[in-house]
Design a protein around this motif. Structure first.
Motif, PDB file in Angstrom:
ATOM      1  N   HIS A 336       0.847  -1.210   0.000  1.00 51.24           N
ATOM      2  CA  HIS A 336       0.000   0.000   0.000  1.00 51.24           C
ATOM      3  C   HIS A 336       0.876   1.251   0.000  1.00 51.24           C
ATOM      4  CE1 HIS A 336      -3.986  -1.854   1.702  1.00 51.24           C
ATOM      5  NE2 HIS A 336      -3.499  -2.536   0.695  1.00 51.24           N
ATOM      6  N   ASP A 337       1.925   1.211   0.821  1.00 44.03           N
ATOM      7  CA  ASP A 337       2.832   2.370   0.888  1.00 44.03           C
ATOM      8  C   ASP A 337       3.457   2.627  -0.476  1.00 44.03           C
ATOM      9  OD1 ASP A 337       2.207   2.489   3.539  1.00 44.03           O
ATOM     10  OD2 ASP A 337       4.082   1.588   4.247  1.00 44.03           O
ATOM     11  N   ASP A 338       3.830   1.533  -1.168  1.00 45.15           N
ATOM     12  CA  ASP A 338       4.433   1.675  -2.511  1.00 45.15           C
ATOM     13  C   ASP A 338       3.443   2.361  -3.457  1.00 45.15           C
ATOM     14  OD1 ASP A 338       6.533   0.272  -1.557  1.00 45.15           O
ATOM     15  OD2 ASP A 338       6.065  -1.590  -2.611  1.00 45.15           O
ATOM     16  N   ILE A 339       2.181   1.938  -3.386  1.00 46.33           N
ATOM     17  CA  ILE A 339       1.173   2.484  -4.301  1.00 46.33           C
ATOM     18  C   ILE A 339       0.961   3.976  -4.000  1.00 46.33           C
ATOM     19  CG2 ILE A 339      -1.282   2.377  -4.935  1.00 46.33           C
ATOM     20  CD1 ILE A 339      -0.971  -0.755  -4.428  1.00 46.33           C
ATOM     21  N   GLU A 340       0.913   4.325  -2.718  1.00 53.63           N
ATOM     22  CA  GLU A 340       0.755   5.744  -2.337  1.00 53.63           C
ATOM     23  C   GLU A 340       1.903   6.584  -2.886  1.00 53.63           C
ATOM     24  OE1 GLU A 340      -1.653   7.232  -1.493  1.00 53.63           O
ATOM     25  OE2 GLU A 340      -2.979   5.931  -0.356  1.00 53.63           O
ATOM     26  N   LYS A 341       3.131   6.054  -2.733  1.00 52.45           N
ATOM     27  CA  LYS A 341       4.312   6.803  -3.208  1.00 52.45           C
ATOM     28  C   LYS A 341       4.252   6.960  -4.728  1.00 52.45           C
ATOM     29  CE  LYS A 341       7.408   5.410   0.470  1.00 52.45           C
ATOM     30  NZ  LYS A 341       8.058   4.171   0.832  1.00 52.45           N
ATOM     31  N   ALA A 342       3.838   5.882  -5.417  1.00 55.33           N
ATOM     32  CA  ALA A 342       3.753   5.940  -6.887  1.00 55.33           C
ATOM     33  C   ALA A 342       2.746   7.001  -7.316  1.00 55.33           C
ATOM     34  CB  ALA A 342       3.363   4.570  -7.433  1.00 55.33           C
ATOM     35  N   ARG A 343       1.639   7.082  -6.599  1.00 59.75           N
ATOM     36  CA  ARG A 343       0.615   8.093  -6.923  1.00 59.75           C
ATOM     37  C   ARG A 343       1.184   9.498  -6.755  1.00 59.75           C
ATOM     38  NH1 ARG A 343      -4.466   5.487  -3.841  1.00 59.75           N
ATOM     39  NH2 ARG A 343      -5.656   4.847  -5.664  1.00 59.75           N
ATOM     40  N   GLN A 344       1.923   9.681  -5.634  1.00 62.00           N
ATOM     41  CA  GLN A 344       2.494  11.008  -5.382  1.00 62.00           C
ATOM     42  C   GLN A 344       3.483  11.403  -6.474  1.00 62.00           C
ATOM     43  OE1 GLN A 344       4.002  10.542  -1.417  1.00 62.00           O
ATOM     44  NE2 GLN A 344       1.922  10.397  -0.579  1.00 62.00           N
ATOM     45  N   ARG A 345       4.186  10.393  -7.036  1.00 62.55           N
ATOM     46  CA  ARG A 345       5.153  10.673  -8.110  1.00 62.55           C
ATOM     47  C   ARG A 345       4.460  10.889  -9.447  1.00 62.55           C
ATOM     48  NH1 ARG A 345       8.168   6.387  -5.827  1.00 62.55           N
ATOM     49  NH2 ARG A 345       7.285   4.947  -7.352  1.00 62.55           N
ATOM     50  N   GLY A 346       3.149  10.653  -9.502  1.00 63.19           N
ATOM     51  CA  GLY A 346       2.415  10.795 -10.761  1.00 63.19           C
ATOM     52  C   GLY A 346       2.592   9.596 -11.683  1.00 63.19           C
ATOM     53  N   SER A 347       2.897   8.412 -11.129  1.00 65.01           N
ATOM     54  CA  SER A 347       3.132   7.223 -11.954  1.00 65.01           C
ATOM     55  C   SER A 347       1.851   6.778 -12.645  1.00 65.01           C
ATOM     56  CB  SER A 347       3.617   6.058 -11.087  1.00 65.01           C
ATOM     57  OG  SER A 347       4.779   6.415 -10.410  1.00 65.01           O
ATOM     58  N   THR A 348       2.037   6.091 -13.782  1.00 64.65           N
ATOM     59  CA  THR A 348       0.887   5.525 -14.502  1.00 64.65           C
ATOM     60  C   THR A 348       0.614   4.117 -13.963  1.00 64.65           C
ATOM     61  OG1 THR A 348       2.326   4.520 -16.142  1.00 64.65           O
ATOM     62  CG2 THR A 348       1.528   6.762 -16.611  1.00 64.65           C
ATOM     63  N   LEU A 349      -0.524   3.565 -14.399  1.00 63.81           N
ATOM     64  CA  LEU A 349      -0.860   2.186 -14.018  1.00 63.81           C
ATOM     65  C   LEU A 349       0.238   1.231 -14.509  1.00 63.81           C
ATOM     66  CD1 LEU A 349      -2.925   0.225 -12.852  1.00 63.81           C
ATOM     67  CD2 LEU A 349      -4.256   0.439 -14.943  1.00 63.81           C
ATOM     68  N   ARG A 350       0.755   1.480 -15.747  1.00 64.13           N
ATOM     69  CA  ARG A 350       1.822   0.624 -16.281  1.00 64.13           C
ATOM     70  C   ARG A 350       3.078   0.695 -15.397  1.00 64.13           C
ATOM     71  NH1 ARG A 350       2.554  -1.284 -21.365  1.00 64.13           N
ATOM     72  NH2 ARG A 350       1.127   0.214 -22.304  1.00 64.13           N
ATOM     73  N   ASN A 351       3.439   1.937 -14.978  1.00 59.80           N
ATOM     74  CA  ASN A 351       4.631   2.065 -14.112  1.00 59.80           C
ATOM     75  C   ASN A 351       4.475   1.218 -12.861  1.00 59.80           C
ATOM     76  OD1 ASN A 351       4.703   5.656 -14.624  1.00 59.80           O
ATOM     77  ND2 ASN A 351       5.750   4.049 -15.791  1.00 59.80           N
ATOM     78  N   VAL A 352       3.286   1.264 -12.257  1.00 64.48           N
ATOM     79  CA  VAL A 352       3.062   0.526 -11.001  1.00 64.48           C
ATOM     80  C   VAL A 352       3.135  -0.976 -11.265  1.00 64.48           C
ATOM     81  CG1 VAL A 352       1.358   0.017  -9.191  1.00 64.48           C
ATOM     82  CG2 VAL A 352       1.753   2.374  -9.895  1.00 64.48           C
ATOM     83  N   LEU A 353       2.557  -1.412 -12.386  1.00 64.86           N
ATOM     84  CA  LEU A 353       2.590  -2.850 -12.695  1.00 64.86           C
ATOM     85  C   LEU A 353       4.024  -3.314 -12.952  1.00 64.86           C
ATOM     86  CD1 LEU A 353      -0.527  -3.172 -15.027  1.00 64.86           C
ATOM     87  CD2 LEU A 353      -0.330  -3.914 -12.656  1.00 64.86           C
ATOM     88  N   GLU A 354       4.802  -2.477 -13.629  1.00 61.82           N
ATOM     89  CA  GLU A 354       6.203  -2.847 -13.896  1.00 61.82           C
ATOM     90  C   GLU A 354       6.978  -2.953 -12.584  1.00 61.82           C
ATOM     91  OE1 GLU A 354       6.649  -1.000 -18.384  1.00 61.82           O
ATOM     92  OE2 GLU A 354       7.371   0.159 -16.672  1.00 61.82           O
ATOM     93  N   ALA A 355       6.763  -1.980 -11.707  1.00 58.54           N
ATOM     94  CA  ALA A 355       7.499  -1.962 -10.440  1.00 58.54           C
ATOM     95  C   ALA A 355       7.061  -3.109  -9.535  1.00 58.54           C
ATOM     96  CB  ALA A 355       7.284  -0.634  -9.730  1.00 58.54           C
ATOM     97  N   GLN A 356       5.805  -3.513  -9.657  1.00 60.40           N
ATOM     98  CA  GLN A 356       5.285  -4.573  -8.791  1.00 60.40           C
ATOM     99  C   GLN A 356       6.080  -5.861  -8.911  1.00 60.40           C
ATOM    100  OE1 GLN A 356       1.386  -5.980  -9.383  1.00 60.40           O
ATOM    101  NE2 GLN A 356       0.812  -5.616  -7.279  1.00 60.40           N
ATOM    102  N   ALA A 357       6.599  -6.124 -10.128  1.00 56.47           N
ATOM    103  CA  ALA A 357       7.369  -7.346 -10.322  1.00 56.47           C
ATOM    104  C   ALA A 357       8.651  -7.309  -9.506  1.00 56.47           C
ATOM    105  CB  ALA A 357       7.699  -7.512 -11.793  1.00 56.47           C
ATOM    106  N   LEU A 358       9.027  -6.134  -9.063  1.00 58.75           N
ATOM    107  CA  LEU A 358      10.292  -5.982  -8.331  1.00 58.75           C
ATOM    108  C   LEU A 358      10.025  -5.457  -6.929  1.00 58.75           C
ATOM    109  CD1 LEU A 358      12.117  -4.154 -11.238  1.00 58.75           C
ATOM    110  CD2 LEU A 358      12.402  -6.530 -10.600  1.00 58.75           C
ATOM    111  N   SER A 359       8.865  -5.796  -6.383  1.00 60.77           N
ATOM    112  CA  SER A 359       8.483  -5.117  -5.147  1.00 60.77           C
ATOM    113  C   SER A 359       9.089  -5.721  -3.897  1.00 60.77           C
ATOM    114  CB  SER A 359       6.965  -5.075  -5.036  1.00 60.77           C
ATOM    115  OG  SER A 359       6.497  -6.399  -4.983  1.00 60.77           O
ATOM    116  N   TRP A 360      10.015  -6.663  -4.027  1.00 65.63           N
ATOM    117  CA  TRP A 360      10.816  -7.050  -2.876  1.00 65.63           C
ATOM    118  C   TRP A 360      12.231  -7.318  -3.320  1.00 65.63           C
ATOM    119  CZ3 TRP A 360      11.376 -12.409  -3.679  1.00 65.63           C
ATOM    120  CH2 TRP A 360      10.313 -13.054  -4.322  1.00 65.63           C
ATOM    121  N   PHE A 361      13.083  -7.722  -2.385  1.00 66.58           N
ATOM    122  CA  PHE A 361      14.518  -7.765  -2.628  1.00 66.58           C
ATOM    123  C   PHE A 361      14.862  -8.824  -3.682  1.00 66.58           C
ATOM    124  CE2 PHE A 361      18.782  -9.150  -0.586  1.00 66.58           C
ATOM    125  CZ  PHE A 361      19.491  -8.321  -1.425  1.00 66.58           C
TER     126      PHE A 361
END
Ligand SMILES: Cc1cc2nc3c(=O)[nH]c(=O)nc-3n(C[C@H](O)[C@H](O)[C@H](O)COP(=O)(O)O)c2cc1C
Length: 453
Positions: A336-361
Motif C-alpha cells: 500500500h505504501d508503494d502504491i501511495e508513493k507511486a501516486r504522489q510521483r504521478g506514476s501511470t498504471l503501467r509504471n506501477v505494474l512494472e514496479a510490482q514485479a520488483l516489489s521485494w529484494f
C-alpha cells in the motif's frame, strides 16, 4: 542472544505465485508442481542437502480466476508438510495458518501434530489473511478490519501457546505395572476466557522435542509490528533495501523491549529472489527478459488483490494511476505504501505494474556478487537471514551449488546441521513447560499438610 550465523529458508511456490507469474512456462517446472507432493519432497530434500534452516509454505483461502496459478490449485500447508516431514529428517517445516479463519484449539492441535510427526521441526507463520473475500468461504458476514483481526490474532496466539503447555514432560507416565497411563498432576487445563475465545483445554497431544514450534509474523502495519514484538521468534518481510529492513528491525525491537522482551531474541528474515548467471551482465539480461515476458495485464490480478478485488481491467495503462481508495481491511501494508508513493510521483498504471514485479529484494548477478550482497546485509544487521523464493530450477540449483558454498567458506553459514530441531537451527531456546515443577510443589505441600495434621 549471540548471532549464530546466517539463516536460510526456501519458499516453495510450485508453478509460481505473484512474484513469478510466468514460472509455470519454464519447461523444467512440472505443470502440476503446486499439487505434486514428489516435487515438494524433492525441493525440500535439496534444501536439506544444502543445510537450509527451513522450507516455508505460504497460504490463503480465497481466489478469483485472476489469482496467480499457484493460488488456483495448491496443497494445504499442514497436510503437505506432514508428507514432507516423513521424507526428510533435519530441515524445519514452516506452515502458514490464519488466525482469522481458524479456531486456536485446531491450530494448536494441527501444528503440535506436525511438530511430533517431524520430531520438533514445525514452525507457524501467523497470518490474519489479506483477502476480504475469504469471509465468504467461512460463513462470515465480514472480514474484520485490521484492528479486529490483529486483536483476534494476539488472543489466538496466547491460547495456542497456552494449549501447548497442556502437558509437562513425563505426563504420560505409561506405567503398565502401576497401572497408570497418565500422571494427571502433569496435565493442565487452560480455562481461557477472552474477547474472542473461550477454551477449556487441555490439548489432546503431547509436546514435541522442541517444546513448541517457533512463531513467525510478517505483517508490517503498526498492529502487525506489535504482534511481532509480543510473540514472534522470526519476522518475515518484503524489505527491499538494508535501510528498510533495519528500520523495521529497529522499530519492532524497540516495541519488544518496551514490553520486557530481549530485543535480540527476534530474527529478521526478508524475502529474496535470485537470478544467477556466470556474469552480472548476463544475469541482468535474463532478469530483464523475465520481467517483460508475458502480457503486463496479467499483473492486474495482483494489483486488484491489494484493492480487495477492484477490477482494473477497464483503465488505460498509460494514464495516471486511477483514484481508487486503498481498503483498510485488505492487502499488505508495505505494498500500500508503494502504491501511495507511486501516486504522489504521478506514476501511470503501467509504471506501477512494472514496479510490482520488483516489489521485494531481488538480486541478479554472479554467485560471488550474490554472496557479497547477502554478506553485506547480514553483517550490517539488516538481516539475520533470507527467505529464498524458489523459482526457476536453474537459479535454485546454482544458489545451492555455488552461492551456499561461498557463504560456508566465509564462515557465514553452516557446513553441517548442529541441531535436530527448528528451534535448534535458529539458535532459539527450548521452551520449558510453564507448569513444570508445580505438580511436585503441590504434592510436597499436600505432604506437609498431612504431616502437620
Ligand atoms: C514473506 C512473507 C510471506 C507471507 N505469507 C503470507 C501467507 O502465506 N498468507 C497470507 O495471508 N499473508 C502472507 N503474508 C502477508 C502478511 O502475513 C500480512 O498478512 C500482510 O503483510 C498484511 O499485514 P500488514 O498490512 O500488517 O503488513 C506474507 C508476508 C511476507 C512478508
Amino acid at each position: 542472544m549471540a548471532r549464530q550465523g546466517l539463516k536460510l529458508g526456501a519458499v516453495l511456490i510450485g508453478v509460481g505465485d505473484a512474484s513469478g507469474k510466468q514460472l509455470w512456462r519454464d519447461p523444467d517446472v512440472p505443470l502440476d508442481a503446486s499439487v505434486n507432493i514428489d516435487w515438494y519432497v524433492r525441493q525440500t530434500r535439496e534444501a536439506e542437502e544444502a543445510k537450509f534452516d527451513f522450507v516455508f509454505i505460504v497460504d490463503s483461502q480465497y481466489i478469483t480466476p485472476d489469482f496467480p496459478n499457484h493460488h488456483l490449485n495448491r496443497l494445504e500447508p499442514l497436510t503437505l508438510l506432514s508428507a514432507v516431514a516423513v521424507a526428510t529428517s533435519r530441515i524445519g517445516l514452516v506452515a502458514t495458518v490464519s488466525t482469522t479463519y481458524s479456531e486456536p484449539f485446531d491450530i494448536a492441535r494441527r501444528l503440535a501434530s506436525l511438530d511430533l510427526i517431524s520430531n520438533g521441526r514445525a514452525g507457524w507463520n501467523i497470518v490474519t489473511s489479506q483477502d476480504p473475500g475469504t469471509a465468504g468461504n467461512f460463513s462470515r458476514a465480514g472480514h474484520g478490519d485490521y484492528e479486529a483481526r490483529y486483536r483476534r490474532a494476539t488472543e489466538s496466539v496466547e491460547v495456542v501457546q497456552g494449549l501447548w503447555h497442556s502437558y509437562e514432560d513425563g505426563a504420560f507416565s505409561q506405567d503398565r505395572s502401576a497401572p497408570r497411563f497418565l500422571d494427571p498432576a502433569k496435565q493442565h487445563r487452560l480455562d481461557h476466557r477472552g474477547d474472542f475465545f473461550s477454551v477449556g483445554g487441555p490439548l489432546n497431544v503431547q509436546r514435541s522435542p522442541q517444546g513448541q514450534p517457533p512463531l513467525v509474523q510478517a505483517g508490517t502495519s503498526p498492529q502487525g509490528r506489535e504482534l511481532s514484538a509480543r510473540a514472534a521468534d522470526i519476522v518475515f518481510s518484503f524489505a527491499r533495501t538494508p535501510e528498510e529492513s533495519l528500520d523495521l528491525a529497529r522499530d519492532v525491537r524497540a516495541r519488544a523491549e518496551a514490553i520486557g522482551r530481549d530485543p535480540d531474541e527476534l530474527l529478521f528474515i526478508p524475502a529474496l529472489g535470485v537470478t544467477i548467471a556466470d556474469t552480472d551482465e548476463a544475469a541482468a539480461q535474463i532478469e530483464r527478459d523475465r520481467t517483460t515476458a508475458g502480457d503486463i495485464r496479467d499483473r492486474l490480478g495482483g494489483l486488484s488483490r491489494q484493492f480487495g478485488g477492484h477490477d482494473f481491467s477497464g483503465y488505460d495503462l498509460d494514464s495516471p494511476f486511477p483514484d481508487v481508495p486503498l481498503p483498510e481491511a485488505a492487502g499488505i501494508r508495505s505494498f500500500h505504501d508503494d502504491i501511495e508513493k507511486a501516486r504522489q510521483r504521478g506514476s501511470t498504471l503501467r509504471n506501477v505494474l512494472e514496479a510490482q514485479a520488483l516489489s521485494w529484494f531481488r538480486l541478479a548477478g554472479s554467485p560471488r556478487t550474490i554472496a557479497d550482497r547477502l554478506q553485506l546485509w547480514y553483517e550490517s544487521r539488516a538481516a539475520d537471514g533470507f527467505n529464498l523464493f524458489v523459482q526457476h530450477p536453474a537459479d535454485w540449483e546454482r544458489f545451492r551449488a555455488e552461492v551456499v558454498p561461498i557463504l560456508v567458506e566465509r564462515g557465514l553459514f553452516r557446513a553441517e546441521y548442529e541441531a535436530t530441531t527448528l528451534r535448534g537451527h535458529l539458535g532459539l531456546p527450548h521452551i520449558s513447560n510453564r507448569h513444570a515443577g508445580t505438580a511436585n510443589a503441590a504434592a510436597a505441600a499436600t505432604d506437609r499438610e498431612r504431616a502437620d495434621a
